[in-house]
Design a protein around this motif. Sequence first.
Motif, PDB file in Angstrom:
ATOM      1  N   ILE A 157      -1.888  -6.680 -16.742  1.00  0.00           N
ATOM      2  CA  ILE A 157      -2.187  -6.653 -15.776  1.00  0.00           C
ATOM      3  C   ILE A 157      -1.642  -5.779 -14.764  1.00  0.00           C
ATOM      4  CG2 ILE A 157      -2.993  -7.823 -13.195  1.00  0.00           C
ATOM      5  CD1 ILE A 157      -5.102  -8.272 -15.890  1.00  0.00           C
ATOM      6  N   VAL A 158      -0.378  -5.572 -14.912  1.00  0.00           N
ATOM      7  CA  VAL A 158       0.455  -4.497 -14.061  1.00  0.00           C
ATOM      8  C   VAL A 158       0.829  -3.662 -14.069  1.00  0.00           C
ATOM      9  CG1 VAL A 158       1.874  -7.169 -12.985  1.00  0.00           C
ATOM     10  CG2 VAL A 158       3.346  -5.951 -14.679  1.00  0.00           C
ATOM     11  N   GLN A 159       0.774  -3.215 -15.874  1.00  0.00           N
ATOM     12  CA  GLN A 159       0.692  -1.436 -15.830  1.00  0.00           C
ATOM     13  C   GLN A 159      -0.926  -1.019 -15.990  1.00  0.00           C
ATOM     14  OE1 GLN A 159       3.788  -0.333 -16.544  1.00  0.00           O
ATOM     15  NE2 GLN A 159       4.620  -2.288 -16.576  1.00  0.00           N
ATOM     16  N   HIS A 160      -1.469  -2.087 -15.682  1.00  0.00           N
ATOM     17  CA  HIS A 160      -2.801  -1.249 -15.657  1.00  0.00           C
ATOM     18  C   HIS A 160      -2.925   0.093 -15.067  1.00  0.00           C
ATOM     19  CE1 HIS A 160      -7.424  -1.106 -14.953  1.00  0.00           C
ATOM     20  NE2 HIS A 160      -7.148  -1.854 -16.546  1.00  0.00           N
ATOM     21  N   PRO A 161      -3.867   0.860 -15.370  1.00  0.00           N
ATOM     22  CA  PRO A 161      -3.492   1.847 -13.946  1.00  0.00           C
ATOM     23  C   PRO A 161      -4.350   1.691 -13.407  1.00  0.00           C
ATOM     24  CG  PRO A 161      -5.585   2.073 -15.997  1.00  0.00           C
ATOM     25  CD  PRO A 161      -4.502   0.978 -16.096  1.00  0.00           C
ATOM     26  N   GLU A 162      -4.775   0.558 -12.556  1.00  0.00           N
ATOM     27  CA  GLU A 162      -5.340   0.151 -11.656  1.00  0.00           C
ATOM     28  C   GLU A 162      -4.224  -0.631 -10.764  1.00  0.00           C
ATOM     29  OE1 GLU A 162      -9.046  -1.517 -10.891  1.00  0.00           O
ATOM     30  OE2 GLU A 162      -9.823  -0.492 -12.580  1.00  0.00           O
ATOM     31  N   PHE A 163      -2.833  -0.984 -11.205  1.00  0.00           N
ATOM     32  CA  PHE A 163      -2.281  -1.431 -10.619  1.00  0.00           C
ATOM     33  C   PHE A 163      -1.020  -0.560  -9.921  1.00  0.00           C
ATOM     34  CE2 PHE A 163       0.903  -5.050  -9.975  1.00  0.00           C
ATOM     35  CZ  PHE A 163       0.171  -6.074  -9.449  1.00  0.00           C
ATOM     36  N   ASP A 164      -1.010  -1.066  -8.972  1.00  0.00           N
ATOM     37  CA  ASP A 164       0.464  -0.781  -8.040  1.00  0.00           C
ATOM     38  C   ASP A 164       1.806  -2.148  -7.810  1.00  0.00           C
ATOM     39  OD1 ASP A 164       1.572   2.413  -6.914  1.00  0.00           O
ATOM     40  OD2 ASP A 164       1.314   0.884  -4.728  1.00  0.00           O
ATOM     41  N   ALA A 165       2.403  -0.807  -7.717  1.00  0.00           N
ATOM     42  CA  ALA A 165       3.563  -1.726  -6.934  1.00  0.00           C
ATOM     43  C   ALA A 165       2.835  -2.347  -5.385  1.00  0.00           C
ATOM     44  CB  ALA A 165       5.327  -0.849  -6.910  1.00  0.00           C
ATOM     45  N   SER A 166       2.283  -1.690  -4.990  1.00  0.00           N
ATOM     46  CA  SER A 166       2.413  -1.799  -3.127  1.00  0.00           C
ATOM     47  C   SER A 166       1.611  -3.276  -3.271  1.00  0.00           C
ATOM     48  CB  SER A 166       1.279  -0.906  -2.726  1.00  0.00           C
ATOM     49  OG  SER A 166       0.322  -0.854  -3.023  1.00  0.00           O
ATOM     50  N   HIS A 167       0.622  -4.202  -4.690  1.00  0.00           N
ATOM     51  CA  HIS A 167      -0.358  -4.584  -5.101  1.00  0.00           C
ATOM     52  C   HIS A 167       0.798  -5.919  -5.872  1.00  0.00           C
ATOM     53  CE1 HIS A 167      -3.364  -1.533  -6.771  1.00  0.00           C
ATOM     54  NE2 HIS A 167      -3.481  -1.791  -5.291  1.00  0.00           N
ATOM     55  N   LEU A 168       1.891  -5.924  -6.189  1.00  0.00           N
ATOM     56  CA  LEU A 168       2.575  -6.480  -6.133  1.00  0.00           C
ATOM     57  C   LEU A 168       3.282  -7.689  -5.207  1.00  0.00           C
ATOM     58  CD1 LEU A 168       4.675  -7.845  -9.120  1.00  0.00           C
ATOM     59  CD2 LEU A 168       5.945  -6.357  -8.754  1.00  0.00           C
ATOM     60  N   GLU A 169       3.770  -6.418  -4.358  1.00  0.00           N
ATOM     61  CA  GLU A 169       4.650  -6.812  -3.032  1.00  0.00           C
ATOM     62  C   GLU A 169       3.506  -7.850  -2.205  1.00  0.00           C
ATOM     63  OE1 GLU A 169       7.461  -7.236  -0.110  1.00  0.00           O
ATOM     64  OE2 GLU A 169       7.747  -6.541  -2.156  1.00  0.00           O
ATOM     65  N   PHE A 170       2.159  -7.358  -2.283  1.00  0.00           N
ATOM     66  CA  PHE A 170       1.076  -8.059  -1.478  1.00  0.00           C
ATOM     67  C   PHE A 170       1.260 -10.065  -2.191  1.00  0.00           C
ATOM     68  CE2 PHE A 170      -2.701  -9.817  -0.339  1.00  0.00           C
ATOM     69  CZ  PHE A 170      -3.090  -9.052   1.256  1.00  0.00           C
ATOM     70  N   ILE A 171       1.150  -9.394  -3.704  1.00  0.00           N
ATOM     71  CA  ILE A 171       0.804 -11.018  -4.391  1.00  0.00           C
ATOM     72  C   ILE A 171       2.078 -11.770  -4.420  1.00  0.00           C
ATOM     73  CG2 ILE A 171       1.567 -11.697  -6.932  1.00  0.00           C
ATOM     74  CD1 ILE A 171      -0.828  -9.197  -7.327  1.00  0.00           C
ATOM     75  N   ASN A 172       3.304 -10.746  -4.485  1.00  0.00           N
ATOM     76  CA  ASN A 172       4.648 -11.769  -3.494  1.00  0.00           C
ATOM     77  C   ASN A 172       4.828 -12.757  -2.518  1.00  0.00           C
ATOM     78  OD1 ASN A 172       5.390 -11.855  -6.548  1.00  0.00           O
ATOM     79  ND2 ASN A 172       7.078 -10.162  -6.338  1.00  0.00           N
ATOM     80  N   ARG A 173       4.558 -11.810  -1.560  1.00  0.00           N
ATOM     81  CA  ARG A 173       4.455 -12.896  -0.461  1.00  0.00           C
ATOM     82  C   ARG A 173       3.258 -13.593   0.033  1.00  0.00           C
ATOM     83  NH1 ARG A 173       5.368 -10.732   5.336  1.00  0.00           N
ATOM     84  NH2 ARG A 173       4.650 -12.187   6.435  1.00  0.00           N
TER      85      ARG A 173
END
Length: 506
Positions: free
Chosen positions: A39-55
């Motif tokens: 999922i996190v390596q999918h071309p639609e995913f970005d580090a900003s999404h991960l930051e939102f998720i982690n928060r």
Amino acid sequence: MPRHLVWFKKDLRIHDHAPLVRACAAGEVICLYVYEPEIVQHPEFDASHLEFINRSLLELAHELETRGSKLIYRTGRLPDVFAEVHQTHPFEAIWSHQETGHAVSFERDKRVATWAKAEGITWHELPQQGVVRGKLDRRIWPKQWHGFIRTPTVAPPDKLISPTDIPAGSHQRAADLGLTVRPKPEVQVGGEQTAHELLKSFLESRGLTYQRAMSSPVTAFETCSRLSPHFTFGTISLKTVWQRAQVQRDALNEMKRQGEDIDARWFKALHAFMSRLRWRDHFMQKLETEPDIEFHNLNRVYDGLREHDFNQDYFDAWCAGQTGFPMVDAAMRALHAGSWINFRMRAMLVSFASYYLWLHWRPTGLYLARHFIDNEPGIHWAQFQMQAGVTGTHTVRIYSPAKQVRDHDPTGIFIRRYVPELANVPNEYLAEPHTMPPLLQSMIGCVIGKDYPAPIVNGQEALRINKARLAKVRNSPAAKREAKRVLAKHSNRPESPAQSSQLVRK
């Protein structure tokens, strides 16, 4: 006591979380979040999404801890992670929300279903959106949607019983998952509390001019609800928001009946906002019903229209915000800064890429999906195809970048913020700075082709050629026959293409 696994996915909240409530009522619970490499390596995913998720996960973990449980973090492929947990702490059921996502998440869910069945584990998937699975009659879908959105929300459990001997694991950061971090100083932050604060401020003050102000990038950043990323990652439920808006509308109507002076703009704003909540699920239903639209034209007669004419230089300039069209460049650079722009600017970016540059919707769609903090595949791909003109069922929408400047940013507030090269350009030349006299360009320090790009295409000529290309396919008998099939499958009622277009625009 029976043990159940609560699988948090894109539902990172404690309020109105039916799977959590149902699992808690059935016995002991394990609350699990899985970082999935695919999922996190999918071309639609970005580090900003991960930051939102982690928060959001930090806040969710705190809420669970106050109720006697904890959030377990794991990294790996599913259902392998479930199998590892099940081996040490057997559970008899999995509880989660349904997800209408891209093909990778869909295939993941099929693997989970196969594994759970083989292990004798019941998987309970509860609806989170007003999206209907299985056989669908679009004519009754609006009634089904309203039935769902009006059902009561559920309060979080007061107390959870969980095993205490499971290692919690930890957050995964971008470097841990091999993600490239792009500085985005204006990006929104996650968390359930933030979502509820946004809803409160929108309903009490910010949303007053929503109906009109949402179209201009000058005003939309403040007057739009900004809840879209919170819907995407589930830090607030659509049902919660719709019902809160309904309560607000009922209260205003009662105040009006009592003779109080109510600003009429509130009624228009709430109507527009609530209709867009339904519009959101309307488009997600398209992907649920026809998952292939993530990759292929909804109307297959348009296959081959743009696929073989891809211009990499045009694409690179569009991605970088260096096209020589100020509103296009400002919108793209604003997206780079904060991962959010308003709907009209999104539609303009797609329209410009599709009609001025003749770029296929798939690579441009992947680029924007990665940069939208609120990317929702069901909405994204259906909208992208509609704006690119390959459904055959909607009026072709071509947004003139120059007209968007004159209509929505005539003094350049938005443009000058994100395209500082144009800071000194007089208002009358801002829509088309390449038309400035050479002497004026030198005087203000903005020489076109040096300090700011010249337009990468002749807009009028490109439109003339590309509209003719599209019309040749659109007017063919095969395209019209296929358009009828698409309408029958995806429209809420049997309408003409023009009528359907009006419905979607609401």
